[in-house]
Design a protein around this motif. Structure first.
Motif, PDB file in Angstrom:
ATOM      1  N   MET A  39      -9.749   3.796  -4.685  1.00 31.49           N
ATOM      2  CA  MET A  39      -9.407   2.390  -4.647  1.00 31.49           C
ATOM      3  C   MET A  39      -7.917   2.243  -4.917  1.00 31.49           C
ATOM      4  O   MET A  39      -7.386   2.831  -5.850  1.00 31.49           O
ATOM      5  N   SER A  40      -7.207   1.516  -4.079  1.00 28.30           N
ATOM      6  CA  SER A  40      -5.767   1.357  -4.233  1.00 28.30           C
ATOM      7  C   SER A  40      -5.452   0.348  -5.322  1.00 28.30           C
ATOM      8  O   SER A  40      -6.281  -0.478  -5.693  1.00 28.30           O
ATOM      9  N   SER A  41      -4.237   0.443  -5.843  1.00 34.78           N
ATOM     10  CA  SER A  41      -3.794  -0.523  -6.851  1.00 34.78           C
ATOM     11  C   SER A  41      -2.383  -0.971  -6.511  1.00 34.78           C
ATOM     12  O   SER A  41      -1.616  -0.244  -5.878  1.00 34.78           O
ATOM     13  N   VAL A  42      -2.053  -2.173  -6.921  1.00 34.67           N
ATOM     14  CA  VAL A  42      -0.755  -2.767  -6.638  1.00 34.67           C
ATOM     15  C   VAL A  42      -0.119  -3.156  -7.965  1.00 34.67           C
ATOM     16  O   VAL A  42      -0.774  -3.726  -8.837  1.00 34.67           O
ATOM     17  N   ARG A  43       1.172  -2.812  -8.102  1.00 33.93           N
ATOM     18  CA  ARG A  43       1.894  -3.162  -9.320  1.00 33.93           C
ATOM     19  C   ARG A  43       3.256  -3.745  -8.918  1.00 33.93           C
ATOM     20  O   ARG A  43       3.931  -3.214  -8.039  1.00 33.93           O
ATOM     21  N   GLN A  44       3.640  -4.840  -9.528  1.00 30.60           N
ATOM     22  CA  GLN A  44       4.918  -5.486  -9.250  1.00 30.60           C
ATOM     23  C   GLN A  44       5.910  -5.071 -10.323  1.00 30.60           C
ATOM     24  O   GLN A  44       5.629  -5.195 -11.512  1.00 30.60           O
ATOM     25  N   GLU A  45       7.068  -4.533  -9.915  1.00 34.98           N
ATOM     26  CA  GLU A  45       8.147  -4.199 -10.846  1.00 34.98           C
ATOM     27  C   GLU A  45       9.409  -4.890 -10.369  1.00 34.98           C
ATOM     28  O   GLU A  45      10.074  -4.417  -9.453  1.00 34.98           O
ATOM     29  N   GLY A  46       9.724  -6.009 -10.990  1.00 36.45           N
ATOM     30  CA  GLY A  46      10.879  -6.788 -10.549  1.00 36.45           C
ATOM     31  C   GLY A  46      10.659  -7.290  -9.138  1.00 36.45           C
ATOM     32  O   GLY A  46       9.641  -7.900  -8.838  1.00 36.45           O
ATOM     33  N   LYS A  47      11.597  -6.990  -8.262  1.00 33.82           N
ATOM     34  CA  LYS A  47      11.483  -7.425  -6.867  1.00 33.82           C
ATOM     35  C   LYS A  47      10.650  -6.467  -6.029  1.00 33.82           C
ATOM     36  O   LYS A  47      10.313  -6.764  -4.892  1.00 33.82           O
ATOM     37  N   ASP A  48      10.293  -5.308  -6.589  1.00 37.22           N
ATOM     38  CA  ASP A  48       9.581  -4.278  -5.837  1.00 37.22           C
ATOM     39  C   ASP A  48       8.080  -4.356  -6.059  1.00 37.22           C
ATOM     40  O   ASP A  48       7.606  -4.624  -7.156  1.00 37.22           O
ATOM     41  N   LYS A  49       7.338  -4.103  -4.992  1.00 41.45           N
ATOM     42  CA  LYS A  49       5.885  -4.019  -5.070  1.00 41.45           C
ATOM     43  C   LYS A  49       5.512  -2.555  -4.841  1.00 41.45           C
ATOM     44  O   LYS A  49       5.871  -1.974  -3.820  1.00 41.45           O
ATOM     45  N   ILE A  50       4.813  -1.959  -5.809  1.00 40.22           N
ATOM     46  CA  ILE A  50       4.413  -0.550  -5.720  1.00 40.22           C
ATOM     47  C   ILE A  50       2.926  -0.504  -5.424  1.00 40.22           C
ATOM     48  O   ILE A  50       2.119  -1.092  -6.142  1.00 40.22           O
ATOM     49  N   ILE A  51       2.579   0.184  -4.333  1.00 37.13           N
ATOM     50  CA  ILE A  51       1.187   0.281  -3.910  1.00 37.13           C
ATOM     51  C   ILE A  51       0.753   1.739  -3.984  1.00 37.13           C
ATOM     52  O   ILE A  51       1.363   2.598  -3.360  1.00 37.13           O
ATOM     53  N   PHE A  52      -0.276   1.991  -4.756  1.00 33.94           N
ATOM     54  CA  PHE A  52      -0.860   3.323  -4.847  1.00 33.94           C
ATOM     55  C   PHE A  52      -2.123   3.329  -3.995  1.00 33.94           C
ATOM     56  O   PHE A  52      -2.957   2.437  -4.109  1.00 33.94           O
ATOM     57  N   VAL A  53      -2.246   4.319  -3.121  1.00 32.81           N
ATOM     58  CA  VAL A  53      -3.429   4.410  -2.271  1.00 32.81           C
ATOM     59  C   VAL A  53      -4.150   5.726  -2.525  1.00 32.81           C
ATOM     60  O   VAL A  53      -3.568   6.694  -3.003  1.00 32.81           O
ATOM     61  N   THR A  54      -5.410   5.743  -2.158  1.00 30.89           N
ATOM     62  CA  THR A  54      -6.221   6.940  -2.332  1.00 30.89           C
ATOM     63  C   THR A  54      -6.383   7.648  -0.998  1.00 30.89           C
ATOM     64  O   THR A  54      -6.030   7.110   0.059  1.00 30.89           O
ATOM     65  N   LYS A  55      -6.947   8.833  -1.039  1.00 31.00           N
ATOM     66  CA  LYS A  55      -7.221   9.592   0.183  1.00 31.00           C
ATOM     67  C   LYS A  55      -8.166   8.807   1.084  1.00 31.00           C
ATOM     68  O   LYS A  55      -7.995   8.779   2.308  1.00 31.00           O
ATOM     69  N   GLU A  56      -9.124   8.136   0.488  1.00 25.78           N
ATOM     70  CA  GLU A  56     -10.081   7.339   1.277  1.00 25.78           C
ATOM     71  C   GLU A  56      -9.373   6.184   1.995  1.00 25.78           C
ATOM     72  O   GLU A  56      -9.731   5.836   3.115  1.00 25.78           O
ATOM     73  N   ASP A  57      -8.349   5.603   1.336  1.00 27.28           N
ATOM     74  CA  ASP A  57      -7.597   4.522   1.982  1.00 27.28           C
ATOM     75  C   ASP A  57      -6.915   5.010   3.255  1.00 27.28           C
ATOM     76  O   ASP A  57      -6.792   4.273   4.233  1.00 27.28           O
ATOM     77  N   HIS A  58      -6.487   6.272   3.259  1.00 27.32           N
ATOM     78  CA  HIS A  58      -5.791   6.830   4.418  1.00 27.32           C
ATOM     79  C   HIS A  58      -6.753   7.282   5.518  1.00 27.32           C
ATOM     80  O   HIS A  58      -6.308   7.516   6.647  1.00 27.32           O
ATOM     81  N   GLU A  59      -8.021   7.416   5.220  1.00 29.48           N
ATOM     82  CA  GLU A  59      -8.977   7.875   6.237  1.00 29.48           C
ATOM     83  C   GLU A  59      -9.304   6.780   7.245  1.00 29.48           C
ATOM     84  O   GLU A  59      -9.649   7.079   8.383  1.00 29.48           O
ATOM     85  N   THR A  60      -9.187   5.532   6.854  1.00 24.28           N
ATOM     86  CA  THR A  60      -9.483   4.447   7.793  1.00 24.28           C
ATOM     87  C   THR A  60      -8.215   4.112   8.574  1.00 24.28           C
ATOM     88  O   THR A  60      -7.104   4.167   8.023  1.00 24.28           O
ATOM     89  N   PRO A  61      -8.360   3.779   9.858  1.00 26.44           N
ATOM     90  CA  PRO A  61      -7.184   3.451  10.671  1.00 26.44           C
ATOM     91  C   PRO A  61      -6.447   2.228  10.115  1.00 26.44           C
ATOM     92  O   PRO A  61      -7.056   1.326   9.557  1.00 26.44           O
ATOM     93  N   SER A  62      -5.153   2.221  10.302  1.00 27.48           N
ATOM     94  CA  SER A  62      -4.332   1.114   9.813  1.00 27.48           C
ATOM     95  C   SER A  62      -4.634  -0.151  10.594  1.00 27.48           C
ATOM     96  O   SER A  62      -4.870  -0.124  11.805  1.00 27.48           O
ATOM     97  N   SER A  63      -4.615  -1.266   9.913  1.00 25.05           N
ATOM     98  CA  SER A  63      -4.817  -2.558  10.574  1.00 25.05           C
ATOM     99  C   SER A  63      -3.492  -3.318  10.680  1.00 25.05           C
ATOM    100  O   SER A  63      -3.470  -4.490  11.059  1.00 25.05           O
ATOM    101  N   ALA A  64      -2.383  -2.630  10.373  1.00 23.88           N
ATOM    102  CA  ALA A  64      -1.069  -3.278  10.446  1.00 23.88           C
ATOM    103  C   ALA A  64      -0.708  -3.569  11.891  1.00 23.88           C
ATOM    104  O   ALA A  64      -0.957  -2.762  12.787  1.00 23.88           O
ATOM    105  N   GLU A  65      -0.132  -4.736  12.114  1.00 23.26           N
ATOM    106  CA  GLU A  65       0.304  -5.112  13.455  1.00 23.26           C
ATOM    107  C   GLU A  65       1.819  -4.998  13.521  1.00 23.26           C
ATOM    108  O   GLU A  65       2.527  -5.493  12.646  1.00 23.26           O
ATOM    109  N   LEU A  66       2.297  -4.328  14.556  1.00 25.90           N
ATOM    110  CA  LEU A  66       3.737  -4.180  14.738  1.00 25.90           C
ATOM    111  C   LEU A  66       4.303  -5.454  15.350  1.00 25.90           C
ATOM    112  O   LEU A  66       3.703  -6.041  16.246  1.00 25.90           O
TER     113      LEU A  66
END
Length: 149
Positions: free
Chosen positions: A1-28
């Protein structure tokens, strides 16, 4: 399960191996040619100078930015037969500014390279053709060794 942490202006996203197994849904998103922050190179499609180009190495900003822009603009838009020959005064002004800030704009240290080239030039014969003829023709007497004996 991924987690998101905000540090100042930066957003840090930690992902797991399972998160990377599914195809990305990002749109270019298609690039906007008029985006002033998009890297366009030194000259924009309009023919203007892109002062934000990283190829300028920050010269367009800083204490001599105005002088640099004046000199570079003059050169870029110059219509003279010898391009930029009408910009000598702008380049002189820029150079004077650069010399006032030696810690920001150091001179290239060419002393060791010019010294090395002078040494190698003095070691070579003054007439390179004469030296190569002597070395290439074994029938000619070796005047250096006969002078020593």
């Amino acid at each position: 399960m991924s987690s998101v942490r905000q540090e100042g202006k930066d957003k840090i996203i930690f992902v797991t191996k399972e998160d990377h197994e599914t195809p990305s849904s990002a749109e270019l998103v298609e690039e906007d040619p008029n985006d002033p922050y998009e890297e366009q190179g030194l000259i924009l499609p309009s023919g203007e100078i892109n002062w934000n180009c990283p190829c300028l190495g920050g010269m367009a900003s800083g204490p001599c930015g105005t002088e640099f822009k004046d000199a570079f603009s003059c050169f870029h838009y110059s219509k003279e037969e010898v391009k930029g020959s009408d910009c000598l005064e702008q380049f002189r002004t820029m150079q004077e500014c650069l010399q006032r800030y030696p810690e920001l704009y150091p001179k290239e240290d060419d002393a060791p390279s010019s010294q090395a080239s002078e040494e190698s030039a003095s070691a070579e014969p003054s007439d390179p053709a004469a030296g190569s003829e002597k070395d290439s023709d074994p029938t000619l007497p070796n005047t250096e060794s006969s002078a020593e004996s």
